[in-house]
Every structure is written in C-alpha cells, then in structure tokens.
Design an enzyme around this catalytic site. Structure first.
Site, PDB file in Angstrom:
ATOM      1  N   ASP A 262       0.811  -1.221   0.000  1.00 47.79           N
ATOM      2  CA  ASP A 262       0.000   0.000   0.000  1.00 47.79           C
ATOM      3  C   ASP A 262       0.844   1.271   0.000  1.00 47.79           C
ATOM      4  O   ASP A 262       0.307   2.369  -0.045  1.00 47.79           O
ATOM      5  CB  ASP A 262      -0.937   0.000   1.211  1.00 47.79           C
ATOM      6  CG  ASP A 262      -1.932   1.154   1.192  1.00 47.79           C
ATOM      7  OD1 ASP A 262      -2.568   1.366   0.149  1.00 47.79           O
ATOM      8  OD2 ASP A 262      -2.060   1.855   2.211  1.00 47.79           O
TER       9      ASP A 262
ATOM     10  N   THR B 226      -6.380   6.304  -0.328  1.00 49.50           N
ATOM     11  CA  THR B 226      -6.783   5.039  -0.931  1.00 49.50           C
ATOM     12  C   THR B 226      -8.256   4.760  -0.659  1.00 49.50           C
ATOM     13  O   THR B 226      -8.740   4.963   0.448  1.00 49.50           O
ATOM     14  CB  THR B 226      -5.935   3.889  -0.348  1.00 49.50           C
ATOM     15  OG1 THR B 226      -4.555   4.176  -0.543  1.00 49.50           O
ATOM     16  CG2 THR B 226      -6.289   2.572  -1.019  1.00 49.50           C
TER      17      THR B 226
ATOM     18  N   GLN C 239      -5.159  -0.985  -7.070  1.00 49.39           N
ATOM     19  CA  GLN C 239      -5.577  -0.020  -6.059  1.00 49.39           C
ATOM     20  C   GLN C 239      -6.290   1.147  -6.734  1.00 49.39           C
ATOM     21  O   GLN C 239      -5.930   1.544  -7.841  1.00 49.39           O
ATOM     22  CB  GLN C 239      -4.381   0.487  -5.264  1.00 49.39           C
ATOM     23  CG  GLN C 239      -4.776   1.324  -4.049  1.00 49.39           C
ATOM     24  CD  GLN C 239      -3.591   1.587  -3.119  1.00 49.39           C
ATOM     25  OE1 GLN C 239      -2.957   2.634  -3.226  1.00 49.39           O
ATOM     26  NE2 GLN C 239      -3.301   0.657  -2.229  1.00 49.39           N
TER      27      GLN C 239
END
Length: 259
Positions: A176, A194, A244
């Site tokens: 991430d 995110t 993502q």
C-alpha cells in the site's frame, strides 16, 4: 515489524492491535490491512495460505489508539476458507476486508509476462520509504517521472519467522505504500487517499529478502485513479499482483505516502 503484526486475542475471532504510536497522518492503510489479514489467518488451519484479499478503506484511523479486528468465518471447504474482517476504532468501521485461504495443490506453474529487468539492489542508492517500520529500499531507474518512484526494491531489515502467513502479511504491509499515479500530471488534480485495495498471492516470497515492487498507472475518471502493481523476487518470480483505487480530485494534494 513483528510488533506491527502483534495482536491480542480478546475472544474467539476477536483481536486487538497492540502497537500504538503518535503519527501526524491517518493510520497507514498497509498496516491495518496486514493486521486484518493476520487476524483472519489465525482462524484457519496452518496448511491454508492466503491467496487473495479485497479491502475497503472506509474512515481515517488513528495510529495512537488500538484497532479491534472482528473475523467472520464465512466458509471452510475442503481446500478453501473464506473470511471477512472488519477493523473498528471508536465503535466505527475504518476498514473492511474479504480474504480467501487455500491449501496449496498440484498443477501447472506458468508465468506469462516477465517481470521488469532492473539493476540489482546492491548496486543502487537507498530510498526512504516513509511510514514503514523495519523496511529498507533501493531505487532503480524509473519508467515514469514522478514525486514518488513507481518501481523500487524493498525488504524487511529484521529476520522474519518461517511462517508463510507472516511473509504474506508483510507483503500486504508493503503493497500500500506510495502510488502508481504519481507520474500523472498534477495541473488539475493529484492522488489522494486510498479507496480500495485488492491483492493476489501467486507464489511464496520471503520479505526479509529483496522484492521488486512495480506500479503501473492505469486510468483516471470520476474523481478516482486506478493502477496495477506487481511484487517479484530477485530471480524474476512473480510473487503477487495488486490493484488499487484512490481519490483523484481537482486541487493539488500534498503527497501522502499511505492512508
């Protein structure tokens, strides 16, 4: 690193994080995702390894307060186990995840696309990865220009146990960081927090050895940006793939190294 994954078992399928620290940013998304996967993994047999996860970041979390993880055992089949996890702070869900675990079975092993060819990490300058505990990084040549590299080597700086679940969680923790959208022009908009994150584990990889993280920008529309990524071993073995989506709204946002 192991402190990040340390969870106190409160009751059956109920866990609480123990690492607390002051942080000027909201809780890093990779941390809560790794902890959620570890909580789910503690409810399946040791022979079942994670093969995929899908997570949604719903609210900003606080690194200075504990997070509660509640695991729902959706199904245990002959080869697969399905779990759902919610991460809670202050009575509200900050993150939710679906994860699936599998008993590895026989079958073909085919890798169609080659991983990027870059200089080995020992020959490259160091790169600081913000917000990550016990991780180091090296920066190879870049396919795109941007504030944060789209491609880099990384590894844990502490020895990790043999447990495959731990290495999968550390890979999740790493996956991430940064954004694959930093190469896009920022005249009108730039990447923000995110929204959701999906990760597939293809083959085992030790995260106390070097892995190459490579992110490729995909598309921006509707105030959202989407990119793909891969994590590979030094020998070019594809260990994991991920996608993502982040906010991508008008107005210049300061670079945030994670949620």
């Amino acid at each position: 690193m192991l402190d990040v994954l340390a969870l106190e078992e409160i009751d059956r399928d109920l866990y609480r994080s123990t690492l607390l620290f002051a942080d000027p940013f909201p809780l890093y998304g990779g941390q809560v995702a790794a902890q959620a996967l570890y909580a789910a993994g503690r409810t399946v047999g040791a022979d079942r390894l994670p093969h995929s996860l899908h997570g949604y970041f719903l609210r900003s979390g606080d690194a200075a307060r504990p997070t509660i993880f509640r695991v729902d055992r959706d199904r245990d089949g002959g080869s697969f186990s399905a779990r759902r996890v919610v991460a809670i702070q202050g009575g509200e869900v900050v993150f939710s995840m679906s994860a699936s675990f599998q008993v590895p079975g026989p079958g073909p092993d085919v890798q169609v696309q080659e991983t990027p060819r870059v200089d080995p990490p020992g020959e490259l300058p160091p790169l600081a990865l913000p917000r990550l505990f016990s991780m180091e990084s090296r920066r190879p040549s870049q396919p795109y220009e941007g504030r944060f590299p789209n491609r880099f080597w990384a590894r844990a700086t502490v020895p990790l146990p043999e447990e495959a679940l731990v290495h999968a969680c550390v890979l999740t923790y790493l996956s991430d960081i940064g954004t694959g959208l930093s190469a896009l022009p920022e005249n009108d908009a730039s990447p923000g927090p995110t929204l959701d994150h999906a990760l597939w584990f293809h083959r085992p990889a030790r995260l106390d050895d070097w892995v190459l993280m490579d992110m490729v920008p995909g598309t921006v529309s509707g105030g959202r940006g989407w990119y793909t990524g891969s994590i590979a071993t030094p020998s070019g073995v594809l260990a994991a793939s991920f996608t993502q989506e982040t906010l991508f709204r008008p107005g210049r946002n300061p670079f945030r190294p994670g949620r």
